[in-house]
Design a protein around this motif. Structure first.
Motif, PDB file in Angstrom:
ATOM      1  N   MET A   5     -70.503 -28.125   4.421  1.00 25.83           N
ATOM      2  CA  MET A   5     -70.485 -26.671   4.614  1.00 25.83           C
ATOM      3  C   MET A   5     -71.690 -26.025   3.933  1.00 25.83           C
ATOM      4  SD  MET A   5     -67.906 -25.886   6.507  1.00 25.83           S
ATOM      5  CE  MET A   5     -67.672 -24.137   6.209  1.00 25.83           C
ATOM      6  N   ALA A   6     -72.112 -26.581   2.800  1.00 21.65           N
ATOM      7  CA  ALA A   6     -73.275 -26.037   2.102  1.00 21.65           C
ATOM      8  C   ALA A   6     -74.548 -26.232   2.920  1.00 21.65           C
ATOM      9  CB  ALA A   6     -73.418 -26.710   0.730  1.00 21.65           C
TER      10      ALA A   6
ATOM     11  N   ASN B 112     -63.461 -32.011  11.073  1.00 22.44           N
ATOM     12  CA  ASN B 112     -62.380 -31.342  10.336  1.00 22.44           C
ATOM     13  C   ASN B 112     -61.154 -31.082  11.206  1.00 22.44           C
ATOM     14  OD1 ASN B 112     -63.201 -30.479   7.456  1.00 22.44           O
ATOM     15  ND2 ASN B 112     -65.032 -30.029   8.660  1.00 22.44           N
TER      16      ASN B 112
ATOM     17  N   ARG C 208     -62.567 -33.338   0.704  1.00 23.27           N
ATOM     18  CA  ARG C 208     -63.034 -32.105   0.045  1.00 23.27           C
ATOM     19  C   ARG C 208     -64.496 -32.194  -0.369  1.00 23.27           C
ATOM     20  NH1 ARG C 208     -58.074 -30.216  -4.015  1.00 23.27           N
ATOM     21  NH2 ARG C 208     -56.530 -29.779  -2.357  1.00 23.27           N
ATOM     22  N   THR C 209     -64.889 -33.325  -0.948  1.00 22.48           N
ATOM     23  CA  THR C 209     -66.268 -33.453  -1.421  1.00 22.48           C
ATOM     24  C   THR C 209     -67.254 -33.432  -0.254  1.00 22.48           C
ATOM     25  OG1 THR C 209     -65.533 -34.776  -3.308  1.00 22.48           O
ATOM     26  CG2 THR C 209     -67.867 -34.878  -2.739  1.00 22.48           C
TER      27      THR C 209
ATOM     28  N   ASN D  47     -66.747 -32.209   2.689  1.00 21.25           N
ATOM     29  CA  ASN D  47     -66.710 -30.885   3.313  1.00 21.25           C
ATOM     30  C   ASN D  47     -67.492 -29.850   2.516  1.00 21.25           C
ATOM     31  OD1 ASN D  47     -65.643 -30.415   5.817  1.00 21.25           O
ATOM     32  ND2 ASN D  47     -63.933 -29.205   5.061  1.00 21.25           N
ATOM     33  N   PHE D  48     -67.440 -29.959   1.199  1.00 19.49           N
ATOM     34  CA  PHE D  48     -68.184 -29.018   0.357  1.00 19.49           C
ATOM     35  C   PHE D  48     -69.679 -29.103   0.662  1.00 19.49           C
ATOM     36  CE2 PHE D  48     -70.750 -28.364  -3.470  1.00 19.49           C
ATOM     37  CZ  PHE D  48     -70.407 -27.055  -3.794  1.00 19.49           C
ATOM     38  N   PHE D  49     -70.197 -30.324   0.673  1.00 18.43           N
ATOM     39  CA  PHE D  49     -71.628 -30.492   0.927  1.00 18.43           C
ATOM     40  C   PHE D  49     -71.977 -30.205   2.388  1.00 18.43           C
ATOM     41  CE2 PHE D  49     -71.239 -33.074  -2.977  1.00 18.43           C
ATOM     42  CZ  PHE D  49     -72.282 -32.519  -3.704  1.00 18.43           C
TER      43      PHE D  49
END
Length: 408
Positions: A384-385, A365, A377-378, A380-382
């Protein structure tokens, strides 16, 4: 056509290379004790390794630097040294388990005890690293590892009650098992799917092969198709154990019990495929863990490294690999059970995972390193999850190991 064949070969190699002694033994143990009640962990682990490998490969291709070069630069030498110590220890345990796995498979094929095979396997690993080209080494072991598809074939030949098998997928703790044991094996399965050495090898190999941003699309396809298909084979191993071993209350204590799950369906032919697949998968993983040991040390300390460099050009890199192989054989010769080392190593893999996953997530990042190739974004979402899941698994591993006596 050449590019298409390259992608196809990469996918097949990723499938065959996904399974090592940790995946093989842990999935068989879980299937023999919990049926398919922990399949959700395999799915979770496959998703995690896809994210992890995708980020690490992209970072290596864009920056031209491998994992531990970046970790030292980004986190500083002191923090990176703690990461190195933990990661190197886990890598050594995994290497020992893989060499032991090769020896156990050769014992099963020849009837000769594993004590003779330990040094033979280690010498063969060193010889291949020294003399065989990187791409040939990776592709041959990965493709031969595809013989483990025998588990998927055996599952259909066994003709199980598919409705009953599907009902096991719902997460539940059998009456014969404790909740702590259930979660211990959940952490072990997660660690088996996301062993750090895979990423050390993947990112360092990207640098060795001179990846650039033009290779990102092919890398992404290999990871996102190959690893999930390898995960399907992991589920097939657990399912075969659930069909053959669980009803008979047979515990997996050696490779012979794992072999039983395919020989019951396909006899000697299935056993032959099983033995070739296990030797190839464990030998390939032994190559990767040996190289990963050299990579991590050389990248942290700033030594000249690279498989393409001769020993005289990268003496400390090559010497470190010889030393870890000798140490691994010395551990095995003491008589310790390779299966036990395998089960413990996958748990410790989960413990060390945050030390490399989180720095790679940070760098992926960072526009200073990645420019316009930072995480979308997609992704990063996963990504970070997954971070809190990885941290929780790491923190829970030691208490569960102690509470359950390593799942016994």
């Amino acid at each position: 056509m050449t590019k298409l064949l390259g992608v196809a070969l990469g996918i097949l190699t990723a499938i065959g290379g996904f399974l090592d002694i940790g995946d093989l033994v842990t999935n068989a143990v879980v299937g023999s004790r919990f049926g398919l009640g922990l399949v959700w962990v395999v799915v979770l682990g496959v998703g995690g390794i896809c994210l992890y490998a995708n980020m690490a490969g992209r970072v290596a291709a864009v920056s031209g630097r491998a994992t531990f070069e970046i970790i030292r630069e980004r986190l500083g030498p002191r923090t990176a040294l703690a990461n190195l110590a933990a990661s190197f220890l886990i890598n050594l345990m995994t290497l020992t388990a893989e060499v032991g796995g090769v020896a156990l498979a050769l014992q099963l094929a020849s009837g000769v005890g594993p004590l003779m095979w330990f040094p033979v396997a280690a010498f063969a690993v060193w010889l291949v690293i020294w003399r065989v080209r990187f791409s040939v080494m990776e592709n041959v072991t990965g493709l031969l590892g595809l013989c483990l598809i025998v588990f998927a074939v055996a599952l259909f030949l066994l003709g199980p009650d598919w409705n009953e098998l599907a009902s096991q997928v719902v997460p539940s703790v059998p009456e014969s098992e404790s909740t702590a044991t259930y979660w211990f094996y959940a952490v072990a399965l997660f660690g088996a799917a996301m062993t750090p050495y895979e990423v050390f090898f993947f990112s360092s190999g990207a640098v060795e092969e001179g990846w650039t941003t033009r290779d990102l699309a092919r890398s992404r396809v290999n990871v996102l198709v190959g690893f999930p298909l390898g995960g399907i084979l992991s589920v097939a191993i657990a399912a075969c154990a659930a069909v053959v071993l669980l009803p008979r209350s047979i515990e997996v204590t050696s490779l012979s019990e794992v072999a039983l799950t395919v020989t019951e369906a396909g006899g000697k032919l299935a056993l032959a495929f099983f033995l070739v697949g296990v030797v190839a998968a464990t030998f390939g993983a032994a190559l990767e863990t040996t190289l990963s040991s050299g990579y991590t040390l050389a990248q942290y300390f700033g030594w000249t490294w690279g498989k393409f460099r001769r020993p005289a050009q990268a003496a400390r890199f090559h010497l470190s690999m010889i030393i870890v192989l000798i140490v691994g054989v010395a551990i095995l010769i003491t008589g310790v059970d390779p299966i036990l080392i395998t089960e413990v190593s996958v748990v410790f893999s989960a413990i060390a995972l945050p030390l490399t996953y989180l720095p790679i997530l940070i760098v992926a990042n960072d526009p200073e390193y990645m420019g316009r190739h930072v995480n979308g974004r997609t992704v990063n979402f996963f990504a970070m999850a997954y971070a809190p899941i990885i941290v929780v698994a790491s923190l829970a591993a030691i208490p569960l190991l102690v509470m359950t006596g390593a799942g016994s």
